[in-house]
Design an enzyme around this catalytic site. Structure first.
Site, PDB file in Angstrom:
ATOM      1  CD  GLU A 269      -2.851  -1.073   2.464  1.00  6.90           C
ATOM      2  OE1 GLU A 269      -2.639  -0.304   3.305  1.00  6.90           O
ATOM      3  OE2 GLU A 269      -3.638  -2.021   2.646  1.00  6.90           O
ATOM      4  CG  HIS A 292      -5.992   0.096   4.715  1.00  5.67           C
ATOM      5  ND1 HIS A 292      -5.061  -0.783   4.812  1.00  5.67           N
ATOM      6  CD2 HIS A 292      -7.178  -0.230   5.576  1.00  5.67           C
ATOM      7  CE1 HIS A 292      -5.184  -1.226   6.094  1.00  5.67           C
ATOM      8  NE2 HIS A 292      -6.407  -0.998   6.400  1.00  5.67           N
TER       9      HIS A 292
END
Ligand SMILES: NC(=O)c1ccc[n+]([C@@H]2O[C@H](COP(=O)([O-])OP(=O)(O)OC[C@H]3O[C@@H](n4cnc5c(N)ncnc54)[C@H](O)[C@@H]3O)[C@@H](O)[C@H]2O)c1
Ligand SMILES: O=C(O)CC[C@@H](O)C(=O)O
Length: 409
Positions: A269, A292
């Protein structure tokens, strides 16, 4: 007598990753003034440099607190994970350093469950693809492969806080809920526990993952598990990026075996909103990609800010470690005029008798004593007269197995 308790004005808090301002409010109203709050995660060298002076650290899911990073934090007393997951922290290394770790186990549960439910509806209606086509000037008006969620089977992997919340909401919309968990769980409503994961995969129209990141959940859903899912089913992952083999998912979407997917968490990420997001799922119209944000609602973040900051304040002000995830839990009363010594040590035979010997040899009266252990770590809290605390602290620091000690007054 020289001062042995750190002034609040000298206690440094570092809050990373855009923690909600409610946390700063809690810390300020408790009398702390040295609070640095940054919007992103820090690159490791910068993080280590800052940690040299920090007493309390607040993070979310991006910051990796490895054993090596923690070793660069000699003054660190506690870490607050302003989220549910604590997999980003080496909890054992933290405990061995006498650092307590706290989190917010329930504050964003509802936010995740709501997002997942919304995604289940959108995926079974083919909305992600229709939306993408419309953005390119196309018009996909068709009922083909478009379904209501009513009557469909929702398979939940991990029937914990989020899984159960989702279960209740989904039944309210008429879904049948089946779940798989590694422990026997009380089913809510009409939900049923599947015999095992393959049974769940074979029956679910919507499969949603809600397990923690653990060695046992790493790549839990790979090519074989996806192949065992019903043709035309959809997969939702808002747990951790390490749970799904993302290339296998991309392949199942390209081949048409799965109707769609919603993915909120990824093996890699970006560190901040300025960095590029790379994924094999990019460009696949039938996938909802979110950065997220399962727990990122203002309600959840404000509550998390309050909850975790309050835990840090309690631990700093009074030594209470209730709900720590890696540390003995002790709920302590106020000090009633005495000084309070907090001693974290290795939980090996003989340590406690050595601690008590310090008090008897130095003729220090113990007003109250609290002890709790957890695995290899012991935490003893001793209230003593103000005049004796400096000597007691000095002597306790010499006890073999001492990991950390401090005094509060
Ligand atoms: N996307 C987001 O923003 C977001 C937000 C909150 C939480 N999360 C993630 O969701 C996870 C779950 O949260 P929670 O609060 O429900 O946790 P929880 O601890 O309450 O529930 C997890 C459940 O998973 C079960 N489990 C563990 N290993 C399993 C396995 N191999 N197979 C099946 N079940 C297994 C546990 O027994 C437990 O019932 C968190 O650990 C976190 O990683 C993500
Ligand atoms: O806010 C975050 O960064 C993490 C959110 C979520 O994954 C959690 O574990 O609570």
């Amino acid at each position: 007598m020289s001062k042995t308790s750190l002034d609040k004005s000298k206690i440094k808090f570092l809050l990373l990753e855009g923690i909600h301002p409610s946390a700063v409010e809690v810390l300020r109203s408790a009398g702390y003034s040295q609070i640095e709050a940054l919007s992103g995660a820090l690159p490791e060298p910068e993080l280590k440099a800052k940690l040299a002076e920090v007493h309390f650290l607040g993070i979310r899911s991006r910051t990796q607190l490895t054993r090596e990073v923690l070793a660069a934090a000699p003054k660190l007393v506690a870490v607050g994970c302003f989220c549910i997951g604590t997999n980003q922290v080496d909890l054992e290394a933290a405990a061995e350093q006498g650092v307590a770790v706290f989190n917010a186990p329930y504050s964003n549960t509802r936010s995740v469950a709501e997002l997942v439910l919304a995604e289940a509806i959108l995926l079974l209606r083919g909305v992600p693809e229709k939306n993408a086509v419309a953005h390119r000037g196309g018009w996909l008006k068709s009922a083909d492969k478009s379904y209501e969620i009513r009557g469909k089977t929702l398979g939940i992997v991990g029937y914990g806080s989020i899984g159960t919340q989702l279960s209740v909401l989904a039944e309210g919309l008429g879904m049948q809920v089946l779940f798989h968990d590694v422990v026997a769980k009380l089913p809510l409503g009409n939900a049923r526990q599947a015999a095992n994961l393959p049974a769940l995969l074979a029956q679910s129209d919507v499969l949603s993952l809600h397990v923690p990141e653990l060695p046992s959940t790493e790549w839990l859903i790979g090519a074989a598990e996806i192949a065992a899912m019903k043709p035309g089913a959809v997969l939702i992952n808002a747990s951790r990026g390490s749970v799904v083999v993302i290339e296998a998912l991309a392949e199942a979407l390209r081949s048409g075996h799965l109707l769609g997917a919603a993915v909120d968490v990824f093996p890699e990420e970006p560190r901040s909103n300025q960095d590029t997001f790379e994924s094999p799922l990019r460009g696949l119209d039938r996938v909802i990609l979110t950065p997220h944000i399962g727990g990122s609602t203002l309600e959840a973040q404000a509550n998390i800010g309050l909850e975790v900051a309050e835990k840090l304040v309690k631990y700093s002000d009074n030594g209470t470690s209730t709900s720590a995830v890696n540390f003995p839990e002790v709920a302590l009363p106020g000090q009633r005029g005495q000084h309070r010594i907090l001693h974290v040590h290795r939980n090996v035979p003989g340590v406690l008798s050595q601690i008590n010997r310090v008090f008897s040899e130095q003729e220090i009266n113990i007003a109250a004593q609290y002890l709790q252990t957890r695995g290899d770590i012991g935490y003893v809290v001793i209230d003593v007269d103000a005049a004796s605390s400096e000597l007691a602290l000095e002597q306790l620091a010499l006890v073999p197995g001492t990991l950390r000690s401090r005094v509060l007054f």
